[in-house]
Design an enzyme around this catalytic site. Sequence first.
Site, PDB file in Angstrom:
ATOM      1  N   ASP A 128       0.793  -1.224   0.000  1.00 23.13           N
ATOM      2  CA  ASP A 128       0.000   0.000   0.000  1.00 23.13           C
ATOM      3  C   ASP A 128       0.833   1.286   0.000  1.00 23.13           C
ATOM      4  O   ASP A 128       1.251   1.755  -1.034  1.00 23.13           O
ATOM      5  CB  ASP A 128      -0.988  -0.019   1.171  1.00 23.13           C
ATOM      6  CG  ASP A 128      -2.017  -1.125   1.038  1.00 23.13           C
ATOM      7  OD1 ASP A 128      -1.789  -2.055   0.252  1.00 23.13           O
ATOM      8  OD2 ASP A 128      -3.066  -1.072   1.710  1.00 23.13           O
ATOM      9  N   GLU A 166      -4.171  -6.949  13.066  1.00 19.52           N
ATOM     10  CA  GLU A 166      -3.670  -6.744  11.709  1.00 19.52           C
ATOM     11  C   GLU A 166      -2.190  -6.394  11.702  1.00 19.52           C
ATOM     12  O   GLU A 166      -1.427  -6.844  10.849  1.00 19.52           O
ATOM     13  CB  GLU A 166      -4.482  -5.615  11.061  1.00 19.52           C
ATOM     14  CG  GLU A 166      -4.106  -5.306   9.631  1.00 19.52           C
ATOM     15  CD  GLU A 166      -4.898  -4.136   9.065  1.00 19.52           C
ATOM     16  OE1 GLU A 166      -4.854  -3.945   7.834  1.00 19.52           O
ATOM     17  OE2 GLU A 166      -5.561  -3.418   9.842  1.00 19.52           O
TER      18      GLU A 166
END
Length: 829
Positions: free
Chosen positions: A567, A799
């Site tokens: 990302d 996460e």
Amino acid sequence: MAGERRRRGGEGLRERTRERGARREREQQQQQRGPGRGRGRTALLVTAAAAALALGLAAAAAEWNRWSAAARLVTPHPAPPALPPGSTGPLASPRRFWGTYRPHVYFGMKTRSPRALVTGLMWLQQGEGGGSLRHTCEQGDGLSQYGWLMHDGENFGVQEIRDGDLFLKTEFVKRPGGEHGGDWSWRLTARMEGAGSPAPLLSLFFYVATDGQGTLEPHLENKTRLAAVTGTSEELGRFTLTFLRPTAESGEDPKYASYNFLDAASPGLHRLTEVVRSSLSNRFVFAPRGKSRRRFFAVDTFRGLPGMAGEPPRGRLLLHQVTLEPPGVVEVAFESGSVVDRPARLAGARLAAALAQHAAAFRQRFEETFGLGRKGFPPSQRRFAQAALSEVLGGMGYFHGRSLVQSPLQESPVPAPEAALFTAVPSRSFFPRGFLWDEGFHQLLLARWDPALSREVIAHWLDLMNAEGWIPREQILGEEARAKVPPEFLLQHSETANPPTLLLALERLLPDAPLPYLHRLFPRLQAWYDWYNRTQAGPLPLTFRWRGRDPNPERFLNPKTLASGLDDYPRASHPSSEERHLDLRCWMALASRVLGEVAERLGEPAGPYREMERALSDNGLLERLHWAQELGAFADYGNHSSAVGLRWQRLAPAAPGPPPPAPRLVREVREAPQLRFVGALGYVSLFPLLLQLLRPDSPRLPTLLATMRGEGQLWTPFGLRSLARDSPLYMQRNTEHDPPYWRGPIWVNINYLALRALHGYAGADGPQRERAAGIYRELRHNLVANLYRQYTESGFLWEQYSDSTGRGQGCHPFAGWSALVVLVMAEDY
């Protein structure tokens, strides 16, 4: 694209106008010269006509090419499917036909069918305003814990949920038989922990719903209690779902309860929560004998949802509400009509015995598979590892629907063909759908637990491939999946790749993979590999570049590269066709190796793959293309400026009077970019080590090991951080509303790759063997200790993890690739 076509069309129009004017002038000149010039005039006219025809044919060919490419975008790949037709049905795969394949709900089951029968649970702690209805997994619900503690992926599972003072345990077990996947039973145990007396009322909602096909018939007692549902569906035949009366926790004494029932036309599975919430009324009274009466909310009449008027129903919902004062136990039994000579119903003591038997078998299989007891892990840490594996298995989902895709050659997105996907999901609350690069990491773990399951999942993913060899990176199939996705993320772009991590799992499966399976996979693996080489090629031979970087660099401190999976990890500040991306080059080296291994297993030509593997693994060429001497590390290359920042910009009001718009953060470039190596030291810098492309005697290996172990760079007491603390963009926001993601936090999947590589270098002959072994031991201890500590404190895997405190952050629960901690504990690489 539309603007470009208009520009080109305008130029063509002007050109045609000029041509017509010139032709008229020539014709006038011919007429003035007299009849002797007629043959020349005719020749000119023929030439002009031929030129016009050629231009028209060229335009038609270009339009045809655009149409053909757009059509191929939504054309399935022509190779035979990797998954044999019918292999997920009740006869071909009875053990996996039913499952907890609805990971986005706290508890529910469905079949692996395009139009499945779905079952599920909702609950409501009764309060003054009605309380909060729980159904789909939401981070905003604020539950202190939920997740599978044991789940074998097929027949059995145990989950615990803590919602304030309420403790719920959901259990299920399946019993094979018949032709439609057999029977199954649920047990739900509820009690209050720390609440006063009397305990608040609790309502449990058990439902069954159809999705476009099938019939349901309610069977009522006293007009309010739904005792059973009989029904039929295409793949289930006839069935009965029985709702047993609640008992005390002992499982024997009956428990007083109030019952309510709802029969409603379903507007779609994604709106079941709304249907139930809109049907609640507080006109009902809980009145046990000899105790005070209490008003509570219960389902009443369903009058439709806003915007539903005139819409035909998409199915039917039958719901059984049980309201009681905890503690209590409720059981539900599903029985297939095709089972003959059925033993007694799987309920009560028989259900308890079956659950105990499956739990013992799960613990034994877990130890035989991972050996954590033999390695000296205490029971509490073994239970943690069992829960991590179980949450991945309990997060398996079966999805059916269409992706929404777009090509650069199209103005508007189009739906892809209907497809099915059986896959694990990263997070039940936040990402309950399939992600291509996550799934390879998921299957590294599941391939160790159940190789046949992993082979099936990989085949499902490869069958999503279009005629070009492209697989969309994110799979959002069906209304329930779409309901959990912001609209801006629904669209999948055909030029965007994702790391081919499925090949990591396939490489692990190769030694024991059946040859017929590999034969089915191989044409699709070849097409996928060719697609990467064709569409993600870099500016120089043997270089690669991720396509699909954000096209509006002015909006971001550093334009994102979603295709890479990393990302917002810093890349070249100004995206261009000159970029060379190190991580993609390393992924292609891995892909070449795996394709070569598969080809050799099948007796197919492996030479081209092996040749590419040797070229991409050539350490000298790797250095020439990607070694940044000034950084002392491998790096990306591109049009880059390190003098880039965000500054607040105040905007003038659009007109006198109204207040000015709020200031915004915009990118400021203080030094012009130039072609250079990107000065970001982090995960990408390690990729030649992570995927073990560096030789054990490489002169660059000591530097990378020092970078990895450097306290001020990547090393933390909790794992390797994603970006060095002294990198310019460390922990920098990408926009005002876009906090750092891969710019410092610790990610388990990359730490797993680092441990896997260190373990390999520690076992290979080379001058860095001892050093690699020492770093491996420290990193493994830090990662395992922190994940276990955070799980015991928070109740979840996360996460990502803070590089300064080790605390879990991002979304939760996030078993996904964070569950790779199980393989780390087992030292199974």
